[in-house]
Design a protein around this motif. Sequence first.
Motif, PDB file in Angstrom:
ATOM      1  N   ASN A   1       0.843  -1.190   0.000  1.00 21.48           N
ATOM      2  CA  ASN A   1       0.000   0.000   0.000  1.00 21.48           C
ATOM      3  C   ASN A   1       0.880   1.243   0.000  1.00 21.48           C
ATOM      4  N   ARG A   2       0.444   2.270  -0.703  1.00 24.21           N
ATOM      5  CA  ARG A   2       1.147   3.557  -0.691  1.00 24.21           C
ATOM      6  C   ARG A   2       0.146   4.643  -0.323  1.00 24.21           C
ATOM      7  N   SER A   3       0.553   5.546   0.586  1.00 20.31           N
ATOM      8  CA  SER A   3      -0.343   6.626   1.002  1.00 20.31           C
ATOM      9  C   SER A   3       0.176   7.955   0.503  1.00 20.31           C
ATOM     10  N   ILE A   4      -0.745   8.863   0.250  1.00 23.14           N
ATOM     11  CA  ILE A   4      -0.363  10.185  -0.251  1.00 23.14           C
ATOM     12  C   ILE A   4      -1.448  11.171   0.185  1.00 23.14           C
ATOM     13  N   SER A   5      -1.023  12.402   0.545  1.00 15.76           N
ATOM     14  CA  SER A   5      -2.062  13.358   0.943  1.00 15.76           C
ATOM     15  C   SER A   5      -2.027  14.601   0.076  1.00 15.76           C
ATOM     16  N   GLY A   6      -3.142  15.297   0.035  1.00 13.75           N
ATOM     17  CA  GLY A   6      -3.307  16.461  -0.833  1.00 13.75           C
ATOM     18  C   GLY A   6      -2.765  17.733  -0.183  1.00 13.75           C
ATOM     19  N   GLY A   7      -2.979  18.862  -0.869  1.00 18.77           N
ATOM     20  CA  GLY A   7      -2.662  20.167  -0.288  1.00 18.77           C
ATOM     21  C   GLY A   7      -1.233  20.633  -0.506  1.00 18.77           C
ATOM     22  N   ARG A   8      -0.483  19.993  -1.380  1.00 19.82           N
ATOM     23  CA  ARG A   8       0.889  20.463  -1.632  1.00 19.82           C
ATOM     24  C   ARG A   8       1.068  20.824  -3.106  1.00 19.82           C
ATOM     25  N   ARG A   9       2.257  21.301  -3.471  1.00 25.39           N
ATOM     26  CA  ARG A   9       2.509  21.684  -4.875  1.00 25.39           C
ATOM     27  C   ARG A   9       3.756  20.960  -5.379  1.00 25.39           C
ATOM     28  N   LEU A  10       3.932  20.949  -6.679  1.00 28.73           N
ATOM     29  CA  LEU A  10       5.075  20.249  -7.280  1.00 28.73           C
ATOM     30  C   LEU A  10       6.126  21.262  -7.695  1.00 28.73           C
TER      31      LEU A  10
ATOM     32  N   ALA B   1       5.959  11.105 -18.101  1.00 29.59           N
ATOM     33  CA  ALA B   1       5.907  12.555 -17.887  1.00 29.59           C
ATOM     34  C   ALA B   1       4.465  13.043 -17.756  1.00 29.59           C
ATOM     35  N   ALA B   2       3.529  12.359 -18.429  1.00 31.92           N
ATOM     36  CA  ALA B   2       2.131  12.821 -18.431  1.00 31.92           C
ATOM     37  C   ALA B   2       1.569  12.932 -17.009  1.00 31.92           C
ATOM     38  N   PHE B   3       1.980  12.020 -16.113  1.00 30.88           N
ATOM     39  CA  PHE B   3       1.463  12.079 -14.731  1.00 30.88           C
ATOM     40  C   PHE B   3       1.924  13.362 -14.045  1.00 30.88           C
ATOM     41  N   TRP B   4       3.172  13.727 -14.294  1.00 23.79           N
ATOM     42  CA  TRP B   4       3.736  14.941 -13.686  1.00 23.79           C
ATOM     43  C   TRP B   4       3.097  16.186 -14.293  1.00 23.79           C
TER      44      TRP B   4
ATOM     45  N   MET C   1      -0.560   4.890 -10.812  1.00 28.64           N
ATOM     46  CA  MET C   1       0.008   6.248 -10.832  1.00 28.64           C
ATOM     47  C   MET C   1      -1.081   7.305 -10.944  1.00 28.64           C
ATOM     48  N   THR C   2      -2.142   6.995 -11.698  1.00 30.74           N
ATOM     49  CA  THR C   2      -3.283   7.924 -11.775  1.00 30.74           C
ATOM     50  C   THR C   2      -3.889   8.094 -10.381  1.00 30.74           C
ATOM     51  N   ALA C   3      -4.021   6.994  -9.646  1.00 30.96           N
ATOM     52  CA  ALA C   3      -4.612   7.055  -8.302  1.00 30.96           C
ATOM     53  C   ALA C   3      -3.718   7.865  -7.357  1.00 30.96           C
ATOM     54  N   LEU C   4      -2.399   7.723  -7.488  1.00 29.08           N
ATOM     55  CA  LEU C   4      -1.492   8.493  -6.620  1.00 29.08           C
ATOM     56  C   LEU C   4      -1.589   9.986  -6.942  1.00 29.08           C
ATOM     57  N   VAL C   5      -1.691  10.332  -8.229  1.00 30.29           N
ATOM     58  CA  VAL C   5      -1.850  11.754  -8.582  1.00 30.29           C
ATOM     59  C   VAL C   5      -3.205  12.258  -8.061  1.00 30.29           C
ATOM     60  N   ALA C   6      -4.243  11.436  -8.195  1.00 31.29           N
ATOM     61  CA  ALA C   6      -5.564  11.828  -7.653  1.00 31.29           C
ATOM     62  C   ALA C   6      -5.444  12.084  -6.152  1.00 31.29           C
TER      63      ALA C   6
ATOM     64  N   GLU D   1       8.576   7.537  -4.895  1.00 23.38           N
ATOM     65  CA  GLU D   1       9.653   8.257  -4.202  1.00 23.38           C
ATOM     66  C   GLU D   1       9.888   9.613  -4.855  1.00 23.38           C
ATOM     67  N   ASP D   2      10.016   9.634  -6.200  1.00 24.31           N
ATOM     68  CA  ASP D   2      10.301  10.889  -6.910  1.00 24.31           C
ATOM     69  C   ASP D   2       9.148  11.881  -6.750  1.00 24.31           C
ATOM     70  N   PHE D   3       7.939  11.377  -6.863  1.00 24.30           N
ATOM     71  CA  PHE D   3       6.763  12.261  -6.845  1.00 24.30           C
ATOM     72  C   PHE D   3       6.561  12.847  -5.449  1.00 24.30           C
ATOM     73  N   THR D   4       6.658  12.032  -4.431  1.00 22.36           N
ATOM     74  CA  THR D   4       6.413  12.552  -3.077  1.00 22.36           C
ATOM     75  C   THR D   4       7.561  13.489  -2.651  1.00 22.36           C
ATOM     76  N   ARG D   5       8.772  13.262  -3.187  1.00 24.53           N
ATOM     77  CA  ARG D   5       9.897  14.156  -2.874  1.00 24.53           C
ATOM     78  C   ARG D   5       9.662  15.543  -3.475  1.00 24.53           C
TER      79      ARG D   5
END
Length: 428
Positions: free
Chosen positions: A2-11, A234-237, A390-395, A420-424
Amino acid sequence: MNRSISGGRRLLGKVRMPGDKSISHRALILGAMAEGTTGIEGLAPGQDVRSTWRCLLALGVPITSRGNRVTLKGLGWRGLKEPRVALDAENSGTTMRLLMGVLAGNPILTELTGDDSLRRRPMERVAQPLNLMGATITMKNGRAPVTIRGGALKGIDYVSPVASAQVKSAVLLAGLLALDKTSFTEPVLSRDHTERMLPLFGIVPEREGFKVTVTGGLYLAGAQVFVPGDASSAAFWVVAASLLQGSDLHIVEVGANPTRIGFLDVLARMGAAVRRRDTAPVKEGGEPLADLLVRPAALTAVEVAAAEVPGLIDEVPILALAASRAQGVSRFRGLSELRHKESDRLAGIAALLTAFGADARVEGDDLVVTGPCRLKAARVDSGGDHRMAMTALVAGALAEGETTVERAECVDISYPMFYEDFTRALQA
Ligand code: S3P
């Protein structure tokens, strides 16, 4: 896992994508068919390309790696060795379908199999033209395991009912091993990496509209191949940075082959602020490269025509997520091919978006998404499909609260370091 991710941040920041998966498969396979040594720089790190690598090892091709460079010694004209065991393409449709084309032209008996997902996907569309060329390919209900008795092939002038780069590539690879010309005509141009890479190996295909022709019986010479960053990764980013307020993202050296970046046209029509800076073409690539600079923008709904789908086939899940945050009713037309991917992505996208509180439904072969909607955190299952994970993690990064994606390890198929790259790069 399982991987967890939370909203409210920017890239924020500068990122480089892993090597392109489609181009990597082709570099390994053409290198195996060539005479002499092939060097590949930037091969994709994911499991799918490993599957091709392992199948080629079992066919007697020596492959070694050192740092970012992979070297293989090709076995030349019909030189593949009969493997002692069944070849396992695991989750990789590209491995199975492209190898079917190569094995059809080698005088050996092979069995190709795969995981549960791959054994549900249609293979008849590849076997049919190859059998017309003189191979003997058998399977049950049009699904793997596939048995291939290869040998002398004759050229074919094949008109394909589907725009599929995998079918096209299988026929062209078999065509290289046939004794005369082989043509493949498709209804819409699908990704053309095989055609672009062949000249590096000394073979120049002829193109006339959507028809491509190769002459068989010619010698492929080992080549140096540079693999650009994967546009599909790249499309996810790009979608995430377009939707997360305050983002400022720079993606370096992504493959910008026009048959792969349909998603950028769609996002531009939606009002996305993506600047493309073309970088100098890299000599060994045969593929254009670009940097992408992405800032957030208010998006509006879009209509995607069926003829556009082959150019963004793997990006529909992430584009549908973008549509859920866009003003108005978006319609993606003619998505029947999505039912045959690593999972049924047509049903899967509608279910995934609905789980996040979006308004998405399937109408025949179309997907209709009404936005904008505030996404709410969810607990979802990837279905074992890397692009859905990856779509779910971006969501999750766009939603309020904490999202959990179950079976998220499947991102390893194309992008092992995505989480790892995305959450960083996500910052408060
Ligand atoms: C691919 C072609 C596409 C794509 C897949 C990779 C390729 O499949 O969805 O991820 O490398 O040729 P189809 O050719 O079946 O559309």
